[in-house]
Scaffold this motif. Structure first.
Motif, PDB file in Angstrom:
ATOM      1  N   LYS A  94      42.322  53.450  53.394  1.00 21.32           N
ATOM      2  CA  LYS A  94      41.854  53.005  52.072  1.00 21.32           C
ATOM      3  C   LYS A  94      42.992  53.025  51.047  1.00 21.32           C
ATOM      4  O   LYS A  94      42.850  53.533  49.936  1.00 21.32           O
ATOM      5  N   LYS A  95      44.129  52.470  51.454  1.00 25.38           N
ATOM      6  CA  LYS A  95      45.294  52.353  50.574  1.00 25.38           C
ATOM      7  C   LYS A  95      45.625  50.877  50.390  1.00 25.38           C
ATOM      8  O   LYS A  95      45.248  50.040  51.200  1.00 25.38           O
ATOM      9  N   TYR A  96      46.379  50.607  49.330  1.00 25.31           N
ATOM     10  CA  TYR A  96      46.757  49.226  49.042  1.00 25.31           C
ATOM     11  C   TYR A  96      48.076  49.192  48.293  1.00 25.31           C
ATOM     12  O   TYR A  96      48.515  50.200  47.722  1.00 25.31           O
ATOM     13  N   GLN A  97      48.687  48.024  48.308  1.00 23.90           N
ATOM     14  CA  GLN A  97      49.890  47.772  47.516  1.00 23.90           C
ATOM     15  C   GLN A  97      49.745  46.382  46.930  1.00 23.90           C
ATOM     16  O   GLN A  97      49.371  45.439  47.632  1.00 23.90           O
ATOM     17  N   ILE A  98      50.045  46.256  45.646  1.00 23.72           N
ATOM     18  CA  ILE A  98      49.913  44.983  44.943  1.00 23.72           C
ATOM     19  C   ILE A  98      51.249  44.622  44.325  1.00 23.72           C
ATOM     20  O   ILE A  98      51.889  45.459  43.697  1.00 23.72           O
ATOM     21  N   GLU A  99      51.668  43.368  44.498  1.00 21.80           N
ATOM     22  CA  GLU A  99      52.881  42.865  43.847  1.00 21.80           C
ATOM     23  C   GLU A  99      52.539  41.575  43.125  1.00 21.80           C
ATOM     24  O   GLU A  99      51.896  40.692  43.688  1.00 21.80           O
ATOM     25  N   LEU A 100      52.954  41.479  41.880  1.00 19.71           N
ATOM     26  CA  LEU A 100      52.800  40.267  41.088  1.00 19.71           C
ATOM     27  C   LEU A 100      54.184  39.671  40.880  1.00 19.71           C
ATOM     28  O   LEU A 100      55.088  40.351  40.401  1.00 19.71           O
ATOM     29  N   ARG A 101      54.357  38.417  41.236  1.00 17.66           N
ATOM     30  CA  ARG A 101      55.661  37.757  41.095  1.00 17.66           C
ATOM     31  C   ARG A 101      55.515  36.443  40.328  1.00 17.66           C
ATOM     32  O   ARG A 101      54.646  35.637  40.644  1.00 17.66           O
ATOM     33  N   GLY A 102      56.348  36.266  39.329  1.00 20.92           N
ATOM     34  CA  GLY A 102      56.402  35.002  38.608  1.00 20.92           C
ATOM     35  C   GLY A 102      55.161  34.700  37.792  1.00 20.92           C
ATOM     36  O   GLY A 102      54.846  33.541  37.549  1.00 20.92           O
ATOM     37  N   LEU A 103      54.458  35.731  37.365  1.00 18.21           N
ATOM     38  CA  LEU A 103      53.238  35.550  36.576  1.00 18.21           C
ATOM     39  C   LEU A 103      53.481  35.975  35.139  1.00 18.21           C
ATOM     40  O   LEU A 103      54.352  36.803  34.869  1.00 18.21           O
ATOM     41  N   PRO A 104      52.714  35.454  34.193  1.00 18.03           N
ATOM     42  CA  PRO A 104      52.910  35.812  32.787  1.00 18.03           C
ATOM     43  C   PRO A 104      52.672  37.303  32.529  1.00 18.03           C
ATOM     44  O   PRO A 104      51.881  37.945  33.222  1.00 18.03           O
ATOM     45  N   GLN A 105      53.353  37.806  31.533  1.00 19.23           N
ATOM     46  CA  GLN A 105      53.212  39.215  31.151  1.00 19.23           C
ATOM     47  C   GLN A 105      51.763  39.549  30.830  1.00 19.23           C
ATOM     48  O   GLN A 105      51.307  40.673  31.057  1.00 19.23           O
ATOM     49  N   LYS A 106      51.028  38.569  30.337  1.00 18.34           N
ATOM     50  CA  LYS A 106      49.615  38.752  30.001  1.00 18.34           C
ATOM     51  C   LYS A 106      48.832  39.275  31.208  1.00 18.34           C
ATOM     52  O   LYS A 106      47.954  40.119  31.069  1.00 18.34           O
ATOM     53  N   LEU A 107      49.162  38.791  32.403  1.00 15.65           N
ATOM     54  CA  LEU A 107      48.467  39.238  33.597  1.00 15.65           C
ATOM     55  C   LEU A 107      48.963  40.603  34.047  1.00 15.65           C
ATOM     56  O   LEU A 107      48.177  41.417  34.533  1.00 15.65           O
ATOM     57  N   HIS A 108      50.233  40.881  33.849  1.00 19.23           N
ATOM     58  CA  HIS A 108      50.769  42.198  34.202  1.00 19.23           C
ATOM     59  C   HIS A 108      50.056  43.292  33.398  1.00 19.23           C
ATOM     60  O   HIS A 108      49.868  44.396  33.885  1.00 19.23           O
ATOM     61  N   LYS A 109      49.652  42.966  32.178  1.00 20.80           N
ATOM     62  CA  LYS A 109      48.922  43.927  31.357  1.00 20.80           C
ATOM     63  C   LYS A 109      47.513  44.164  31.899  1.00 20.80           C
ATOM     64  O   LYS A 109      46.880  45.153  31.563  1.00 20.80           O
ATOM     65  N   ARG A 110      47.014  43.245  32.726  1.00 20.71           N
ATOM     66  CA  ARG A 110      45.679  43.369  33.329  1.00 20.71           C
ATOM     67  C   ARG A 110      45.755  43.961  34.743  1.00 20.71           C
ATOM     68  O   ARG A 110      44.809  43.867  35.508  1.00 20.71           O
ATOM     69  N   GLN A 111      46.862  44.575  35.088  1.00 21.84           N
ATOM     70  CA  GLN A 111      47.074  45.122  36.430  1.00 21.84           C
ATOM     71  C   GLN A 111      45.958  46.100  36.800  1.00 21.84           C
ATOM     72  O   GLN A 111      45.526  46.143  37.946  1.00 21.84           O
ATOM     73  N   GLN A 112      45.471  46.875  35.849  1.00 17.38           N
ATOM     74  CA  GLN A 112      44.399  47.832  36.142  1.00 17.38           C
ATOM     75  C   GLN A 112      43.131  47.105  36.583  1.00 17.38           C
ATOM     76  O   GLN A 112      42.433  47.571  37.481  1.00 17.38           O
ATOM     77  N   ASP A 113      42.829  45.960  35.976  1.00 13.01           N
ATOM     78  CA  ASP A 113      41.664  45.170  36.390  1.00 13.01           C
ATOM     79  C   ASP A 113      41.831  44.693  37.832  1.00 13.01           C
ATOM     80  O   ASP A 113      40.869  44.703  38.610  1.00 13.01           O
ATOM     81  N   ILE A 114      43.034  44.283  38.172  1.00 16.03           N
ATOM     82  CA  ILE A 114      43.322  43.831  39.533  1.00 16.03           C
ATOM     83  C   ILE A 114      43.155  44.991  40.507  1.00 16.03           C
ATOM     84  O   ILE A 114      42.514  44.849  41.554  1.00 16.03           O
ATOM     85  N   GLU A 115      43.703  46.146  40.155  1.00 18.42           N
ATOM     86  CA  GLU A 115      43.583  47.318  41.022  1.00 18.42           C
ATOM     87  C   GLU A 115      42.124  47.736  41.186  1.00 18.42           C
ATOM     88  O   GLU A 115      41.692  48.096  42.285  1.00 18.42           O
TER      89      GLU A 115
END
Length: 76
Positions: free
Chosen positions: A14-35
């Motif tokens: 039950k582990k995961y790793q997430i990488e965001l590449r080439g996406l707007p900073q706006k989405l990086h701020k929503r990383q918790q929603d993605i997680e």
């Protein structure tokens, strides 16, 4: 051109790793929603599969940045 999301899942541990590449900073701020979305899929009693998670991640991105980036989900 639209950026990419990489998600690697280990369903046994039950582990995961997430990488965001080439996406707007706006989405990086929503990383918790993605997680939170990834955690909900991992902890679901009946995991529907990586394609269901991929579709839901793309839908989340559509809501926040207005388009659906390439999204790759890998189960290990």
């Amino acid at each position: 051109c639209n950026g990419v999301i990489f998600v690697s899942l280990n369903l046994q541990k039950k582990k995961y790793q997430i990488e965001l590449r080439g996406l707007p900073q706006k989405l990086h701020k929503r990383q918790q929603d993605i997680e939170n979305l990834v955690k909900a899929h991992i902890n679901a009693k009946k995991f529907r599969g990586s394609d269901d998670l991929r579709i839901n991640l793309r839908r989340l991105c559509q809501e926040h940045i207005g388009y659906k980036p390439v999204t790759l989900v890998q189960e290990v």
